[in-house]
Write a protein that holds these residues in place. Structure first.
Motif, short mmCIF file in Angstrom:
data_model
loop_
_atom_site.label_atom_id
_atom_site.label_comp_id
_atom_site.label_asym_id
_atom_site.label_seq_id
_atom_site.Cartn_x
_atom_site.Cartn_y
_atom_site.Cartn_z
N LEU A 12 12.41 -4.21 -11.38
CA LEU A 12 11.48 -3.18 -10.92
C LEU A 12 10.96 -2.32 -12.06
O LEU A 12 9.80 -1.89 -12.03
N ASP A 13 11.79 -2.03 -13.04
CA ASP A 13 11.34 -1.23 -14.17
C ASP A 13 10.21 -1.92 -14.92
O ASP A 13 9.21 -1.29 -15.29
N THR A 14 10.35 -3.23 -15.12
CA THR A 14 9.30 -4.00 -15.79
C THR A 14 8.02 -4.02 -14.95
O THR A 14 6.92 -3.80 -15.47
N ALA A 21 0.51 0.34 -16.47
CA ALA A 21 -0.48 -0.04 -17.49
C ALA A 21 -1.74 -0.65 -16.87
O ALA A 21 -2.65 -1.04 -17.60
N GLY A 22 -1.79 -0.75 -15.53
CA GLY A 22 -2.99 -1.24 -14.88
C GLY A 22 -2.92 -2.65 -14.32
O GLY A 22 -3.93 -3.18 -13.85
N ASP A 23 -1.76 -3.28 -14.34
CA ASP A 23 -1.61 -4.65 -13.84
C ASP A 23 -1.55 -4.62 -12.31
O ASP A 23 -0.53 -4.25 -11.71
N ALA A 24 -2.64 -5.02 -11.65
CA ALA A 24 -2.74 -4.97 -10.19
C ALA A 24 -1.74 -5.92 -9.52
O ALA A 24 -1.18 -5.59 -8.46
N ALA A 25 -1.51 -7.08 -10.09
CA ALA A 25 -0.56 -8.03 -9.50
C ALA A 25 0.86 -7.45 -9.55
O ALA A 25 1.63 -7.60 -8.60
N ALA A 26 1.20 -6.78 -10.64
CA ALA A 26 2.52 -6.16 -10.75
C ALA A 26 2.66 -5.05 -9.71
O ALA A 26 3.72 -4.91 -9.09
N LEU A 27 1.61 -4.28 -9.50
CA LEU A 27 1.66 -3.22 -8.50
C LEU A 27 1.86 -3.80 -7.11
O LEU A 27 2.69 -3.30 -6.34
N HIS A 28 1.14 -4.85 -6.79
CA HIS A 28 1.28 -5.48 -5.48
C HIS A 28 2.71 -5.98 -5.27
O HIS A 28 3.32 -5.74 -4.22
N LEU A 30 5.40 -4.97 -6.83
CA LEU A 30 6.28 -3.80 -6.79
C LEU A 30 6.29 -3.18 -5.40
O LEU A 30 7.35 -2.92 -4.82
N LEU A 31 5.12 -2.96 -4.82
CA LEU A 31 5.03 -2.36 -3.48
C LEU A 31 5.69 -3.24 -2.43
O LEU A 31 6.38 -2.74 -1.54
N THR A 32 5.50 -4.52 -2.54
CA THR A 32 6.10 -5.46 -1.60
C THR A 32 7.63 -5.39 -1.67
O THR A 32 8.31 -5.39 -0.65
N ARG A 33 8.15 -5.33 -2.88
CA ARG A 33 9.61 -5.33 -3.06
C ARG A 33 10.27 -4.02 -2.68
O ARG A 33 11.40 -4.02 -2.20
N ILE A 34 9.58 -2.91 -2.85
CA ILE A 34 10.23 -1.62 -2.57
C ILE A 34 10.06 -1.17 -1.12
O ILE A 34 10.82 -0.32 -0.65
N ARG A 35 9.10 -1.73 -0.41
CA ARG A 35 8.78 -1.25 0.94
C ARG A 35 9.99 -1.16 1.88
O ARG A 35 10.20 -0.12 2.50
N PRO A 36 10.82 -2.19 2.01
CA PRO A 36 11.96 -2.07 2.95
C PRO A 36 12.90 -0.92 2.59
O PRO A 36 13.38 -0.20 3.46
N ASP A 37 13.16 -0.75 1.32
CA ASP A 37 14.06 0.32 0.89
C ASP A 37 13.42 1.70 1.06
O ASP A 37 14.10 2.67 1.36
N VAL A 38 12.12 1.79 0.87
CA VAL A 38 11.42 3.06 1.07
C VAL A 38 11.51 3.46 2.54
O VAL A 38 11.81 4.62 2.87
N LEU A 60 4.40 4.95 -0.24
CA LEU A 60 3.81 3.79 -0.90
C LEU A 60 2.40 4.10 -1.42
O LEU A 60 2.00 3.64 -2.50
N LEU A 61 1.66 4.88 -0.65
CA LEU A 61 0.33 5.30 -1.09
C LEU A 61 0.44 6.17 -2.35
O LEU A 61 -0.34 6.00 -3.30
N GLN A 62 1.42 7.07 -2.37
CA GLN A 62 1.61 7.92 -3.55
C GLN A 62 2.01 7.08 -4.77
O GLN A 62 1.56 7.36 -5.89
N VAL A 63 2.85 6.08 -4.56
CA VAL A 63 3.21 5.20 -5.66
C VAL A 63 1.95 4.52 -6.19
O VAL A 63 1.72 4.47 -7.40
N THR A 64 1.12 4.02 -5.29
CA THR A 64 -0.12 3.35 -5.70
C THR A 64 -1.02 4.30 -6.48
O THR A 64 -1.56 3.94 -7.53
N ARG A 65 -1.19 5.49 -5.97
CA ARG A 65 -2.09 6.46 -6.61
C ARG A 65 -1.56 7.00 -7.93
O ARG A 65 -2.34 7.33 -8.83
N HIS A 66 -0.24 7.12 -8.05
CA HIS A 66 0.33 7.82 -9.20
C HIS A 66 1.23 6.97 -10.08
O HIS A 66 1.95 7.52 -10.92
N ILE A 67 1.18 5.66 -9.93
CA ILE A 67 2.02 4.80 -10.76
C ILE A 67 1.71 5.00 -12.24
O ILE A 67 2.59 4.86 -13.09
N ASN A 68 0.48 5.39 -12.54
CA ASN A 68 0.13 5.62 -13.94
C ASN A 68 0.90 6.79 -14.55
O ASN A 68 0.98 6.92 -15.76
N ARG A 69 1.52 7.62 -13.71
CA ARG A 69 2.35 8.73 -14.20
C ARG A 69 3.77 8.28 -14.55
O ARG A 69 4.51 9.03 -15.17
#
Length: 188
Positions: A12-14, A21-28, A30-38, A60-69
């Motif tokens: 998950l850290d990777t 850094a802007g990798d849309a596939a990595a974000l997708h 990431l969101l898929t993998r964390i959703r059940p735990d969230v 999940l929306l906040q993660v999407t919006r602010h992952i660059n932070r």
């Protein structure tokens, strides 16, 4: 929270660093993998499944919006705990406000089933109310308490996330627990 449940693929850290850094596939992924735990973590705050789901969607929306932070200085799961806790508490505030508006309009208000709301020291709703009072009285103590007692992070992770010494975090958690106990007992 049991973040993260590891599945095959990048950790998950990777994924989070790549998404930051802007990798849309990595974000997708990431969101898929964390959703059940969230969702599971939001349910620790909000006893009603629909409320927990609403908070999880917000998180999940906040993660999407602010992952660059996410800078990768701390573990992603630590960063995520903060986002999830804040979203769950904000959802609670919104639901509480809506209930008050309904009560003002003399509409029936659904009361929580006490069998589904028990938690350490009272109901989750009582605990969330106590956290609201703590935030009003001592806002600097809330984050440490939520991350320790609800998100179940260790002191070192909290210190890293809040950029505080471990001893300060322990002290904040202790003082916050005292305040919340008094609030739950009706002393505040």
């Amino acid at each position: 929270m049991d973040l993260p449940h590891m599945t095959p693929g990048p950790d998950l850290d990777t994924l989070a660093r790549n998404a930051s850094a802007g990798d849309a596939a990595a974000l997708h992924e990431l969101l898929t993998r964390i959703r059940p735990d969230v969702i599971r973590h939001c349910a620790r705050f909000l006893p009603c499944a629909q409320d927990a789901e609403e908070a999880a969607q917000d998180a999940l929306l906040q993660v999407t919006r602010h992952i660059n932070r996410f800078e990768g200085r701390a573990k992603f799961s630590t960063w995520l705990h903060t986002v999830v806790a804040n979203c769950a508490r904000q959802t609670y505030r919104t639901l509480k406000r809506r209930a008050a508006e309904r009560a003002d309009a003399d509409l029936p208000v659904h009361l929580p089933d006490p069998r589904t709301t028990s938690v350490i020291a009272g109901s989750r709703l009582d605990l969330l109310d106590a956290l609201e009072r703590l935030e009003a009285d001592r806002p600097n103590l809330v984050a440490a308490l939520v991350l320790r007692d609800l998100s179940q992070l260790d002191y070192e992770e909290i210190a890293e996330q809040l950029a505080l010494p471990v001893g300060t975090v322990k002290s904040q958690v202790h003082r916050a627990r005292q305040h919340v106990r008094a609030s739950l007992a009706g002393e505040r």
